[in-house]
Design a protein around this motif. Structure first.
Motif, PDB file in Angstrom:
ATOM      1  N   PRO A   1       0.821  -1.222   0.000  1.00  0.00           N
ATOM      2  CA  PRO A   1       0.000   0.000   0.000  1.00  0.00           C
ATOM      3  C   PRO A   1       0.854   1.271   0.000  1.00  0.00           C
ATOM      4  CG  PRO A   1      -0.757  -1.548   1.665  1.00  0.00           C
ATOM      5  CD  PRO A   1       0.517  -2.104   1.122  1.00  0.00           C
ATOM      6  N   PHE A   2       0.365   2.331  -0.674  1.00  0.00           N
ATOM      7  CA  PHE A   2       1.128   3.576  -0.813  1.00  0.00           C
ATOM      8  C   PHE A   2       1.509   4.166   0.542  1.00  0.00           C
ATOM      9  CE2 PHE A   2      -3.095   5.154  -0.062  1.00  0.00           C
ATOM     10  CZ  PHE A   2      -2.893   6.332   0.646  1.00  0.00           C
ATOM     11  N   ASN A   3       0.650   3.928   1.553  1.00  0.00           N
ATOM     12  CA  ASN A   3       0.908   4.545   2.860  1.00  0.00           C
ATOM     13  C   ASN A   3       1.427   3.547   3.893  1.00  0.00           C
ATOM     14  OD1 ASN A   3      -1.432   3.151   3.055  1.00  0.00           O
ATOM     15  ND2 ASN A   3      -2.596   4.738   4.116  1.00  0.00           N
ATOM     16  N   HIS A   4       1.951   2.432   3.419  1.00  0.00           N
ATOM     17  CA  HIS A   4       2.590   1.478   4.337  1.00  0.00           C
ATOM     18  C   HIS A   4       3.664   2.228   5.134  1.00  0.00           C
ATOM     19  CE1 HIS A   4       5.416  -1.671   5.567  1.00  0.00           C
ATOM     20  NE2 HIS A   4       4.362  -2.467   5.578  1.00  0.00           N
ATOM     21  N   CYS A   5       3.753   1.934   6.429  1.00  0.00           N
ATOM     22  CA  CYS A   5       4.588   2.768   7.310  1.00  0.00           C
ATOM     23  C   CYS A   5       6.052   2.829   6.912  1.00  0.00           C
ATOM     24  CB  CYS A   5       4.450   2.290   8.755  1.00  0.00           C
ATOM     25  SG  CYS A   5       4.913   0.567   8.949  1.00  0.00           S
ATOM     26  N   ILE A   6       6.569   1.799   6.268  1.00  0.00           N
ATOM     27  CA  ILE A   6       7.991   1.830   5.905  1.00  0.00           C
ATOM     28  C   ILE A   6       8.216   1.691   4.405  1.00  0.00           C
ATOM     29  CG2 ILE A   6      10.235   0.668   6.193  1.00  0.00           C
ATOM     30  CD1 ILE A   6       9.226  -0.053   9.038  1.00  0.00           C
ATOM     31  N   PHE A   7       7.463   0.777   3.775  1.00  0.00           N
ATOM     32  CA  PHE A   7       7.737   0.506   2.362  1.00  0.00           C
ATOM     33  C   PHE A   7       6.713   1.138   1.418  1.00  0.00           C
ATOM     34  CE2 PHE A   7       9.600  -3.060   4.805  1.00  0.00           C
ATOM     35  CZ  PHE A   7      10.913  -2.679   4.639  1.00  0.00           C
ATOM     36  N   GLY A   8       5.809   1.940   1.966  1.00  0.00           N
ATOM     37  CA  GLY A   8       4.841   2.635   1.116  1.00  0.00           C
ATOM     38  C   GLY A   8       5.535   3.678   0.258  1.00  0.00           C
ATOM     39  N   GLU A   9       4.993   3.877  -0.940  1.00  0.00           N
ATOM     40  CA  GLU A   9       5.597   4.828  -1.883  1.00  0.00           C
ATOM     41  C   GLU A   9       5.787   6.215  -1.245  1.00  0.00           C
ATOM     42  OE1 GLU A   9       3.086   5.343  -5.260  1.00  0.00           O
ATOM     43  OE2 GLU A   9       4.446   6.788  -6.210  1.00  0.00           O
ATOM     44  N   SER A  10       4.838   6.606  -0.394  1.00  0.00           N
ATOM     45  CA  SER A  10       4.908   7.967   0.145  1.00  0.00           C
ATOM     46  C   SER A  10       5.486   8.045   1.562  1.00  0.00           C
ATOM     47  CB  SER A  10       3.499   8.590   0.143  1.00  0.00           C
ATOM     48  OG  SER A  10       2.685   7.918   1.074  1.00  0.00           O
ATOM     49  N   ALA A  11       5.920   6.883   2.096  1.00  0.00           N
ATOM     50  CA  ALA A  11       6.298   6.859   3.520  1.00  0.00           C
ATOM     51  C   ALA A  11       7.408   7.850   3.867  1.00  0.00           C
ATOM     52  CB  ALA A  11       6.710   5.452   3.931  1.00  0.00           C
ATOM     53  N   PHE A  12       8.350   8.018   2.972  1.00  0.00           N
ATOM     54  CA  PHE A  12       9.470   8.928   3.266  1.00  0.00           C
ATOM     55  C   PHE A  12       9.609   9.987   2.173  1.00  0.00           C
ATOM     56  CE2 PHE A  12      10.374   4.944   5.486  1.00  0.00           C
ATOM     57  CZ  PHE A  12      10.445   5.432   6.787  1.00  0.00           C
ATOM     58  N   SER A  13       8.466  10.431   1.652  1.00  0.00           N
ATOM     59  CA  SER A  13       8.456  11.504   0.659  1.00  0.00           C
ATOM     60  C   SER A  13       8.009  12.781   1.356  1.00  0.00           C
ATOM     61  CB  SER A  13       7.454  11.189  -0.460  1.00  0.00           C
ATOM     62  OG  SER A  13       7.895  10.066  -1.163  1.00  0.00           O
ATOM     63  N   HIS A  14       8.754  13.842   1.138  1.00  0.00           N
ATOM     64  CA  HIS A  14       8.466  15.116   1.807  1.00  0.00           C
ATOM     65  C   HIS A  14       8.128  16.140   0.745  1.00  0.00           C
ATOM     66  CE1 HIS A  14       9.952  13.344   5.547  1.00  0.00           C
ATOM     67  NE2 HIS A  14      10.834  12.738   4.761  1.00  0.00           N
ATOM     68  N   LYS A  15       7.013  16.811   0.923  1.00  0.00           N
ATOM     69  CA  LYS A  15       6.488  17.624  -0.183  1.00  0.00           C
ATOM     70  C   LYS A  15       6.372  19.112   0.143  1.00  0.00           C
ATOM     71  CE  LYS A  15       2.603  17.808  -3.391  1.00  0.00           C
ATOM     72  NZ  LYS A  15       1.342  17.206  -3.806  1.00  0.00           N
ATOM     73  N   ALA A  16       5.643  19.469   1.186  1.00  0.00           N
ATOM     74  CA  ALA A  16       5.346  20.885   1.432  1.00  0.00           C
ATOM     75  C   ALA A  16       6.617  21.672   1.741  1.00  0.00           C
ATOM     76  CB  ALA A  16       4.372  21.011   2.595  1.00  0.00           C
ATOM     77  N   GLY A  17       6.661  22.909   1.254  1.00  0.00           N
ATOM     78  CA  GLY A  17       7.853  23.744   1.396  1.00  0.00           C
ATOM     79  C   GLY A  17       8.346  23.874   2.828  1.00  0.00           C
ATOM     80  N   ILE A  18       7.409  24.048   3.752  1.00  0.00           N
ATOM     81  CA  ILE A  18       7.804  24.214   5.161  1.00  0.00           C
ATOM     82  C   ILE A  18       8.518  22.949   5.654  1.00  0.00           C
ATOM     83  CG2 ILE A  18       6.864  24.452   7.506  1.00  0.00           C
ATOM     84  CD1 ILE A  18       4.601  26.161   6.194  1.00  0.00           C
ATOM     85  N   HIS A  19       7.999  21.797   5.228  1.00  0.00           N
ATOM     86  CA  HIS A  19       8.611  20.524   5.631  1.00  0.00           C
ATOM     87  C   HIS A  19       9.984  20.351   4.983  1.00  0.00           C
ATOM     88  CE1 HIS A  19       4.891  18.252   7.201  1.00  0.00           C
ATOM     89  NE2 HIS A  19       4.554  19.526   7.061  1.00  0.00           N
ATOM     90  N   THR A  20      10.023  20.600   3.651  1.00  0.00           N
ATOM     91  CA  THR A  20      11.271  20.289   2.939  1.00  0.00           C
ATOM     92  C   THR A  20      12.406  21.191   3.412  1.00  0.00           C
ATOM     93  OG1 THR A  20      10.490  21.663   1.114  1.00  0.00           O
ATOM     94  CG2 THR A  20      10.191  19.284   0.893  1.00  0.00           C
TER      95      THR A  20
END
Ligand SMILES: CC(=O)SCCNC(=O)CCNC(=O)[C@H](O)C(C)(C)COP(=O)(O)OP(=O)(O)OC[C@H]1O[C@@H](n2cnc3c(N)ncnc32)[C@H](O)[C@@H]1OP(=O)(O)O
Ligand SMILES: O=C(O)CCC(=O)C(=O)O
Ligand SMILES: [Zn+2]
Length: 379
Positions: free
Chosen positions: A277-296
């Protein structure tokens, strides 16, 4: 709670076989069991050998492999099941019988005294045949059984002196973490036996419930890779590991070979024909993707700012995304530097504005962003 004092009873090859899409071949089971062993789970639970002729052969095969994890099988409180399980050579047997009024009425039709008598008969029989076999007794649907009934059953079982641990099962995933905590704490005061917790995920509390079970004094937690199991499954192995990692990364890194978890997940996902699943806690596609400017921006200064878990511990890489309208100038500057370009603050603001305006009109790729940076630089 000390992390080193618990053990994982990994049930992908038992509860996981009850997942709608699971149909493991004998070789699949060997591959999965080896991968579980490489990761370091203490126990591997297998489907009852009476379920089918192949299940029986697989129990024998896996029990004979000499894997580092102890091989258990899971059976009913039934003498025939016990005899067959004993003959497979497994190191331990997990027995269960429903104790709630629903289970008593609709599953097996026995009252509490009959449950105790039957369980005692089967457990004593197994112990007489194989005194060294590790025995666990569990009351299925414990969460819908009164605490009084549970204590009556577990006390009688403990008195037999043949069982190493008792199991609590949140069979329909109905418990809250507080309820699990209270139940385990109460039982902890009544027994010196080890306590195993098995939690279903019907209300998405399985991982939290497993964790609070540990906090309250449980010693063994049941998991499945990707959380597969009957209906929507049980506590996921990775979810449980992630939870423990967030509490004490060094202890969990010592206890298990975290770098083996990715292979295990890919293997099981492939064998059951699902994607992770995309939101799997470790292996999900988005688990370690950082997007918003404040975060990045903050992530580029220190990854701990927005990460509870270091992906590198699991052989995973993080990504900082800038091809969107939420990007900020700091992350864009970082990308420019990666490309060997440098801009002053006002240029960066200008580039960021252009990128956002474009992203408002169309979706962007990282190549689009790079082209903006290169063409701005040429100007
Ligand atoms: C909550 C859980 O996930 S528990 C684990 C579930 N695992 C499984 O069910 C393993 C796969 N199951 C099977 O292959 C089959 O159900 C078998 C071989 C166990 C039994 O098959 P059958 O004899 O055809 O019975 P069936 O499955 O229709 O019904 C279950 C029987 O077990 C009895 N039973 C149910 N739970 C228990 C128990 N914990 N202890 C003893 N008997 C039990 C029921 O009363 C019923 O008995 P009956 O044959 O007298 O009606
Ligand atoms: O044996 C156990 O403790 C658990 C059995 C089971 O799968 C359940 O109750 O959901
Ligand atoms: Zn279950």
């Amino acid at each position: 709670m000390s992390l080193s004092e618990f053990a994982i009873v990994e049930s992908t090859l038992r509860e996981g076989e009850q997942f709608i899409k699971a149909n493991f071949s004998s070789d699949d089971k060997v591959e999965i069991a080896e991968a579980l062993g490489a990761f370091g789970v203490e126990y591997i639970e297998l489907t009852s050998p009476i379920a089918s002729p192949q299940s029986r052969q697989d129990c024998e095969r896996l029990a004979g492999l000499g894997l580092p994890s102890k091989i258990l099988t899971h059976i009913r409180c039934h003498l025939e099941d016990a005899k067959v399980a004993l003959a497979t050579g497994v190191a331990g047997i997990n027995l269960t019988i429903g104790s709630s009024s629903l289970m008593r009425q609709f599953s097996h039709g026995k009252n509490i005294n009959q449950i105790i008598d039957l369980a005692s008969e089967v457990l004593t029989f197994i112990h007489q045949q194989a005194p060294n076999i590790e025995l666990r007794f569990s009351a299925e649907d414990s969460s819908r059984t009164s605490t009084e009934d549970l204590i009556k059953i577990y006390s009688a079982i403990e008195k037999l002196g043949v069982v190493k641990r008792i199991g609590i099962a949140d069979t329909v995933g109905i418990s809250t973490p507080m309820q699990v905590f209270e139940l385990v704490k109460t039982l902890r005061q009544f027994t010196n036996l080890d306590i195993e917790f098995h939690g279903h995920n019907d209300t998405e509390c399985a991982t939290a419930n497993s964790y609070t079970a540990l906090e309250a004094g449980a010693t063994h937690i049941d998991t499945c890779v990707l959380g597969i199991g009957e209906r929507n499954g049980i506590t996921s192995l990775a979810g449980f590991i992630a939870r423990l990692y967030a509490t004490n990364p060094e202890q969990i890194k010592c206890k298990y070979r975290l770098e083996e978890l990715a292979n295990l997940h890919e293997l099981v996902a492939r064998k059951v024909g699902i994607s992770i699943p995309f939101n799997h806690c470790i292996f999900g596609e988005s688990a370690f993707s950082h997007k918003a400017g404040i975060h990045t921006k903050a992530m580029l200064n220190s990854s701990e700012t927005y990460e509870a878990i270091n992906p590198r511990s699991f052989g995973v890489t993080r990504s900082i995304l800038i091809n969107h309208k939420l990007a900020g100038k700091q992350a864009i500057n970082h990308r420019a530097n990666e490309l060997g370009l440098s801009f002053n603050l006002s240029q960066l603001k200008d580039i960021t504005h252009r990128l956002k305006t474009l992203a408002d009109q169309q979706s962007l790729t990282i190549e689009d962003v790079d082209n903006i940076l290169y063409s701005y630089h040429c100007q």
